[in-house]
Design an enzyme around this catalytic site. Structure first.
Site, mmCIF file in Angstrom:
data_model
loop_
_atom_site.group_PDB
_atom_site.id
_atom_site.type_symbol
_atom_site.label_atom_id
_atom_site.label_comp_id
_atom_site.label_asym_id
_atom_site.label_seq_id
_atom_site.Cartn_x
_atom_site.Cartn_y
_atom_site.Cartn_z
ATOM 1 N N ASN A 15 7.741 2.368 -0.557
ATOM 2 C CA ASN A 15 8.700 3.502 -0.205
ATOM 3 C C ASN A 15 9.378 2.720 0.986
ATOM 4 O OD1 ASN A 15 9.393 5.539 -2.067
ATOM 5 N ND2 ASN A 15 7.167 5.440 -2.086
ATOM 6 N N ASN A 106 8.543 14.220 3.671
ATOM 7 C CA ASN A 106 7.658 13.368 2.828
ATOM 8 C C ASN A 106 8.127 13.298 1.712
ATOM 9 O OD1 ASN A 106 5.105 12.217 2.311
ATOM 10 N ND2 ASN A 106 4.432 14.274 1.378
ATOM 11 N N HIS A 108 6.435 13.054 -2.318
ATOM 12 C CA HIS A 108 5.121 13.249 -3.105
ATOM 13 C C HIS A 108 5.410 12.918 -4.559
ATOM 14 C CE1 HIS A 108 1.400 15.011 -3.678
ATOM 15 N NE2 HIS A 108 1.711 15.684 -4.903
HETATM 16 C C1 GRF Z 1 3.861 7.080 -3.347
HETATM 17 O O1 GRF Z 1 3.616 7.401 -4.571
HETATM 18 C C2 GRF Z 1 4.042 8.101 -2.385
HETATM 19 O O2 GRF Z 1 4.677 9.300 -3.040
HETATM 20 C C3 GRF Z 1 2.928 8.782 -1.999
HETATM 21 O O3 GRF Z 1 1.917 7.512 -1.666
HETATM 22 C C4 GRF Z 1 2.758 6.337 -2.549
HETATM 23 C C5 GRF Z 1 3.015 5.389 -1.375
HETATM 24 O O4 GRF Z 1 3.228 4.271 -2.035
HETATM 25 N N1 GRF Z 1 2.963 9.545 -0.892
HETATM 26 P P1 GRF Z 1 3.941 3.166 -1.161
HETATM 27 O O5 GRF Z 1 2.809 2.715 -0.001
HETATM 28 O O6 GRF Z 1 4.998 3.557 -0.728
HETATM 29 O O7 GRF Z 1 4.122 1.766 -2.071
#
Ligand code: GRF
Length: 230
Positions: A15, A106, A108
């Site tokens: 992300n 955030n 989720h």
């Molecule tokens: C994602 O699924 C996000 O929604 C959650 O943790 C995960 C992080 O994945 N909070 P990345 O490290 O961004 O690949």
């Protein structure tokens, strides 16, 4: 004004990468700092590759006050306006939440308020969704407060649970949506902070209609922002 964004991440940082890509060359916002509680986090390596300051702030075994002080100092040094949590597995210290009230967001990997709260992260979220027999899950972007996953919801996008799904296949389908919805929502928040007029209709009907039409991912920013209530 150009909004200076800090991203907090504990893991691989896909992300974060979506945010780095989105704001690589945008006048109204840039990723100015990446913070992780884990020294080996892939997120820190991604930040370094992108030429963004990357900081390890350890949390385990340290008093909250020390973590809060280090975090506030780092945010001040980089003149941060907005914080995006992207797979950050720690509670943000209360003094930071207070100082950045309404400026911490955030993502989720479920439709809050379901499947949120302490211990509900990563694989566990998707396992719980499958165990409950849900037909629909999704991604939620929300403001954070002092408790896990309880701040005001900004935007959500539904994702179907398909027959034969495992936690891994479901996580991958949700993650694809996260990579679209998070940069779009952060962009809308940043534009609003930068003083632009961004049209943000109140209705969530667009999401429902599109989902019923069978779309697995949000088609474009306009649709995502149409469900945001910023
Ligand atoms: C994602 O699924 C996000 O929604 C959650 O943790 C995960 C992080 O994945 N909070 P990345 O490290 O961004 O690949």
């Amino acid at each position: 004004m150009s909004v200076r964004l800090a991203v907090f991440a504990s893991g691989g940082g896909s992300n974060l990468q979506a945010l780095l890509d989105r704001f690589a060359d945008t006048p109204h916002a840039k990723v100015a700092l990446v913070v992780s509680d884990r020294s080996g986090a892939g997120a820190l390596a991604r930040a370094e590759s992108a030429g963004v300051p990357a900081l390890h702030i350890p949390v385990s075994g340290r008093p909250d006050t020390d973590v809060a002080r280090d975090t506030i100092d780092a945010l001040a040094a980089e003149r941060i306006d907005l914080i995006a949590l992207a797979g950050y597995l720690r509670l943000v210290p209360a003094p930071v939440v207070e100082k950045f009230h309404g400026r911490i967001v955030n993502i989720h990997p479920a439709l809050l308020p379901a499947f949120g709260g302490p211990g509900m992260y990563g694989r566990r979220v998707h396992e719980a969704v499958l165990e409950a027999g849900c037909c629909v899950t999704g991604a939620t972007v929300h403001y954070i407060d002092e408790r896990y996953d309880e701040g005001r919801i900004i935007a959500q996008w539904p994702v179907p649970v398909l027959p034969g799904d495992s936690a891994a296949t479901l996580a991958a389908r949700v993650l694809e949506v996260e990579h679209r919805i998070y940069p779009a929502v952060i962009d809308a928040v940043a534009r609003a902070m930068a003083g632009d007029r961004v049209a943000v209709p109140e209705s969530r009907l667009t999401a429902t209609e599109t989902f019923q039409a069978g779309d697995a991912v949000p088609p474009d920013d306009q649709h995502i922002i149409a469900i945001a209530r910023i």
